[in-house]
Structure formats: C-alpha cells, structure tokens
Write a protein that holds these residues in place. Structure first.
Motif, PDB file in Angstrom:
ATOM      1  N   ALA A 195      45.967  31.757  51.774  1.00 11.21           N
ATOM      2  CA  ALA A 195      45.027  32.877  51.790  1.00 11.21           C
ATOM      3  C   ALA A 195      45.549  34.046  50.964  1.00 11.21           C
ATOM      4  O   ALA A 195      44.825  34.625  50.143  1.00 11.21           O
ATOM      5  N   THR A 196      46.821  34.394  51.171  1.00  8.97           N
ATOM      6  CA  THR A 196      47.412  35.509  50.421  1.00  8.97           C
ATOM      7  C   THR A 196      47.454  35.207  48.927  1.00  8.97           C
ATOM      8  O   THR A 196      47.139  36.070  48.095  1.00  8.97           O
ATOM      9  N   LEU A 197      47.832  33.989  48.588  1.00  8.55           N
ATOM     10  CA  LEU A 197      47.874  33.605  47.172  1.00  8.55           C
ATOM     11  C   LEU A 197      46.479  33.651  46.550  1.00  8.55           C
ATOM     12  O   LEU A 197      46.310  34.101  45.409  1.00  8.55           O
ATOM     13  N   ALA A 198      45.474  33.185  47.289  1.00  8.31           N
ATOM     14  CA  ALA A 198      44.107  33.180  46.759  1.00  8.31           C
ATOM     15  C   ALA A 198      43.584  34.602  46.555  1.00  8.31           C
ATOM     16  O   ALA A 198      42.937  34.895  45.551  1.00  8.31           O
ATOM     17  N   LEU A 199      43.857  35.484  47.500  1.00 11.30           N
ATOM     18  CA  LEU A 199      43.426  36.876  47.360  1.00 11.30           C
ATOM     19  C   LEU A 199      44.067  37.522  46.138  1.00 11.30           C
ATOM     20  O   LEU A 199      43.422  38.285  45.403  1.00 11.30           O
ATOM     21  N   HIS A 200      45.330  37.209  45.910  1.00 10.14           N
ATOM     22  CA  HIS A 200      46.011  37.734  44.722  1.00 10.14           C
ATOM     23  C   HIS A 200      45.370  37.185  43.448  1.00 10.14           C
ATOM     24  O   HIS A 200      45.141  37.924  42.481  1.00 10.14           O
ATOM     25  N   ASN A 201      45.045  35.895  43.442  1.00 11.72           N
ATOM     26  CA  ASN A 201      44.437  35.282  42.260  1.00 11.72           C
ATOM     27  C   ASN A 201      43.047  35.854  41.972  1.00 11.72           C
ATOM     28  O   ASN A 201      42.651  35.991  40.806  1.00 11.72           O
ATOM     29  N   LEU A 202      42.311  36.197  43.024  1.00 16.62           N
ATOM     30  CA  LEU A 202      40.964  36.748  42.832  1.00 16.62           C
ATOM     31  C   LEU A 202      40.985  38.127  42.177  1.00 16.62           C
ATOM     32  O   LEU A 202      39.937  38.593  41.697  1.00 16.62           O
ATOM     33  N   ASP A 203      42.147  38.764  42.148  1.00 15.55           N
ATOM     34  CA  ASP A 203      42.247  40.055  41.461  1.00 15.55           C
ATOM     35  C   ASP A 203      41.892  39.925  39.980  1.00 15.55           C
ATOM     36  O   ASP A 203      41.591  40.929  39.325  1.00 15.55           O
ATOM     37  N   ALA A 204      41.952  38.705  39.452  1.00 12.26           N
ATOM     38  CA  ALA A 204      41.584  38.491  38.049  1.00 12.26           C
ATOM     39  C   ALA A 204      40.132  38.868  37.789  1.00 12.26           C
ATOM     40  O   ALA A 204      39.749  39.142  36.645  1.00 12.26           O
ATOM     41  N   ALA A 242      22.081  29.692  37.373  1.00 12.23           N
ATOM     42  CA  ALA A 242      23.102  30.681  37.058  1.00 12.23           C
ATOM     43  C   ALA A 242      23.350  30.752  35.552  1.00 12.23           C
ATOM     44  O   ALA A 242      23.516  29.720  34.896  1.00 12.23           O
ATOM     45  N   PRO A 243      23.375  31.959  34.984  1.00 11.13           N
ATOM     46  CA  PRO A 243      23.634  32.115  33.552  1.00 11.13           C
ATOM     47  C   PRO A 243      25.083  31.786  33.218  1.00 11.13           C
ATOM     48  O   PRO A 243      25.940  31.704  34.113  1.00 11.13           O
ATOM     49  N   PRO A 244      25.405  31.605  31.934  1.00 15.96           N
ATOM     50  CA  PRO A 244      26.765  31.195  31.545  1.00 15.96           C
ATOM     51  C   PRO A 244      27.860  32.116  32.052  1.00 15.96           C
ATOM     52  O   PRO A 244      28.906  31.649  32.518  1.00 15.96           O
ATOM     53  N   ARG A 245      27.667  33.441  31.975  1.00 20.47           N
ATOM     54  CA  ARG A 245      28.710  34.357  32.422  1.00 20.47           C
ATOM     55  C   ARG A 245      28.992  34.214  33.910  1.00 20.47           C
ATOM     56  O   ARG A 245      30.128  34.326  34.350  1.00 20.47           O
ATOM     57  N   LEU A 246      27.957  33.938  34.680  1.00 18.40           N
ATOM     58  CA  LEU A 246      28.145  33.771  36.111  1.00 18.40           C
ATOM     59  C   LEU A 246      28.803  32.434  36.426  1.00 18.40           C
ATOM     60  O   LEU A 246      29.606  32.334  37.353  1.00 18.40           O
ATOM     61  N   PHE A 248      35.445  42.429  36.511  1.00 19.55           N
ATOM     62  CA  PHE A 248      34.355  41.638  35.957  1.00 19.55           C
ATOM     63  C   PHE A 248      33.040  42.387  36.137  1.00 19.55           C
ATOM     64  O   PHE A 248      32.753  42.926  37.216  1.00 19.55           O
ATOM     65  N   ALA A 249      32.222  42.442  35.090  1.00 17.05           N
ATOM     66  CA  ALA A 249      30.934  43.145  35.142  1.00 17.05           C
ATOM     67  C   ALA A 249      29.888  42.235  35.769  1.00 17.05           C
ATOM     68  O   ALA A 249      29.144  41.536  35.072  1.00 17.05           O
ATOM     69  N   TRP A 250      29.807  42.242  37.094  1.00 21.99           N
ATOM     70  CA  TRP A 250      28.891  41.350  37.795  1.00 21.99           C
ATOM     71  C   TRP A 250      27.439  41.654  37.453  1.00 21.99           C
ATOM     72  O   TRP A 250      26.614  40.739  37.350  1.00 21.99           O
ATOM     73  N   GLU A 251      27.096  42.938  37.274  1.00 24.07           N
ATOM     74  CA  GLU A 251      25.714  43.295  36.997  1.00 24.07           C
ATOM     75  C   GLU A 251      25.241  42.708  35.673  1.00 24.07           C
ATOM     76  O   GLU A 251      24.065  42.397  35.514  1.00 24.07           O
TER      77      GLU A 251
END
Length: 298
Positions: A279-288, A243-247, A292-295
């Motif tokens: 679960a709800t807290l984690a889903l909210h945190n993943l909004d960060a 995995a590259p650094p950004r990933l 993100f430019a995954w490509e």
C-alpha cells in the motif's frame, strides 16, 4: 489479488460476476474460481513445475477433461485469482466517494484494497507474495499476469472516464445554479431613479382590455434542441464515450503503479504493512500522477 481457499485459509474470495449473469454463468464462474484456488494451493505447496493439470483437477474434484474445458494450461488456471485481485482495486476506485478527485479516488482505493485487514488478511498476503514470485519465475505464468493487468487497465480507464464526466456535469450544474441565482437578483432589483426628476409616463387605460390569459406554462426542463429528431429514451445521457487516449495513458500509469508496488514488495521478505508494504509503495508510485491534467484528459 485474491488468495486461494485452503484448509489453512478459510477466507472466501468473492467471484466477480455481472449482476445480470445467468445462473449457468454464475456456476461456471464459481467452478473456475474453485479450480484457481486448487491450482494456487498446489503451486504454493509443491511448486509450479511439479504440478500437473491432472493434479489440479483432482484437487478441485473434477475430471481432467473438465479442467480443459475451462483452461488451456495449468498456468492459466490461476488467472481468476489474479483477475479477482485486480478487479477489487478497480471497483474500489469506482466506489470511492464522489467528492474525491481522480487521484484521491485512486489513493482511496489503494488504502481499501492493499492494506491488510481490508478484505485480505496479512496471512493471505503471503499467498499473494508466492503467486507473484511464481509469475516472475515462469514466462507462461508471467504472460497470464500481464494479460490480467492489461485488461484491468482498460476497465480502469472507463471508470475514470465516468468519474470525470460526473464531475463535469456537477460543475456545470453548479455554474447554472449560480447563473440562475444571479439572474434572479438582477430581476429583483428596484429602479432607484429619482421619480421626481424622471417621471414615468402613465398610459391611458385601454377601453377594451384583453381577457386574462391565465398562468403561463413553465419552460420545458428537457427541450429537444433539434425539432426534427426524437430523443432516444434508451440512451444514458450520463454515459461518456470510450476513454480518450490521454485517459487510457493515465490508467496505464495508475495500473503500473499498483503492479510494480505489489511486485516490488513480493520480491522482498518485508511484511505487508509498514513503510515497505504494497500500500505504501503504491501510494508513493501514484505521486507520478500528481500533476496530471485530468480535466484535459476527458
């Protein structure tokens, strides 16, 4: 995170072992998990400070010297439980439907593993709460928890790399199919020029026609671009590089989103379901990671 198996908790936690592991390795993994369950049960019942390694060994039905063959300290004894829970989430990311994007795969895994009833009961989450609180109160146990989380971040980065690589191959295949379809349509177009205005010349018949050469062979579907090299039959063309650094950064953010959610919930008396559940807290945190430019990370 997993939960210990005790008289009050009959759920059996699967021990994560590689399918290629030998019988001896599997037995060792089972023994490690049995020790971990015994340690967690004692930590929850009588506290970390009051529990000795000898107590854990006795509860697990092994000799103290056997305990020290597997763990250097009583705090390390619960590492398999921490790791089993973390691995459940990363493996859920791996098993997420291929049609999902990376962020949706992460969210899917959260719903599958942090929602009570999906592999871990609501009562078992109370064990999770206690073990997380113990890690917050003990520097030695907190170190074990942090090391487990860091190791899973590396595993998650590789899983995300494979997912992005698969998406890229799928997109390339779709593009090639579209190009082939366009070429076929172009080749099949008829010449609509006015045959009267632009008559085609008629060549004279060849008095010595060449013999029929028969059907032509189709192009090699897997040509070797370098004629001086031989393809490696053992190499997996679908396997991406590390995995590259950004990933790795994105995996660290995703891992922190889950860890902080579980720790934040454990610090409260809220039930494991609802708006304040992990679960709800984690889903909210993943909004960060929503923008993100995954490509660009692959």
């Amino acid at each position: 995170m997993s939960t210990p198996r005790t008289a009050g908790n009959t759920a059996h936690q699967h021990v994560p072992v590689s399918p290629a592991a030998s019988l001896t390795e599997r037995r060792k993994a089972e023994t490690r998990m049995e020790i971990a369950r015994a340690a967690a049960a004692l930590f929850v019942r009588q506290g970390l400070r009051a529990t000795r390694a000898e107590d854990i060994a006795q509860a697990a039905g092994i000799a103290p010297r056997t305990f020290y063959r597997y763990f250097a300290s009583k705090e390390e004894a619960v590492a398999p439980l921490y790791a089993a829970g973390a691995q459940r989430w990363t493996e859920a990311v791996r098993a997420a439907p291929a049609s999902l994007g990376v962020l949706e795969a992460l969210r899917h895994a959260v719903r599958e593993t942090l929602t009570p009833g999906f592999g871990v009961s609501a009562s078992a989450w109370e064990w999770v709460r206690t073990l997380i609180r113990l890690a917050d109160a003990s520097p030695a146990l907190r170190k074990v928890w942090a090391e487990v989380c860091q190791a899973e971040e590396g595993a998650l980065a590789e899983i995300l790399a494979h997912r992005l690589s698969a998406h890229a191959r799928q997109a390339a295949a779709v593009g090639e199919a579209a190009d082939s379809a366009g070429t076929s349509r172009t080749d099949g177009c008829e010449d609509t020029r006015d045959n009267v205005s632009h008559p085609e010349p008629h060549p004279s018949p060849d008095p010595h026609p060449a013999p029929d050469a028969g059907p032509t062979l189709p192009p090699n579907p897997n040509p070797n671009p370098n004629p001086n090299t031989t393809p490696n039959p053992n190499q997996d063309p679908a396997a991406p590089a590390s995995a590259p650094p950004r990933l790795r950064f994105a995996a660290a953010v995703a891992g922190a989103a889950i860890r902080v959610a579980v720790e934040s919930w454990a610090a409260t008396t809220e039930p494991p379901t609802g708006a304040n559940g992990p679960a709800t807290l984690a889903l909210h945190n993943l909004d960060a990671l929503a923008h993100f430019a995954w490509e660009e990370a692959d």
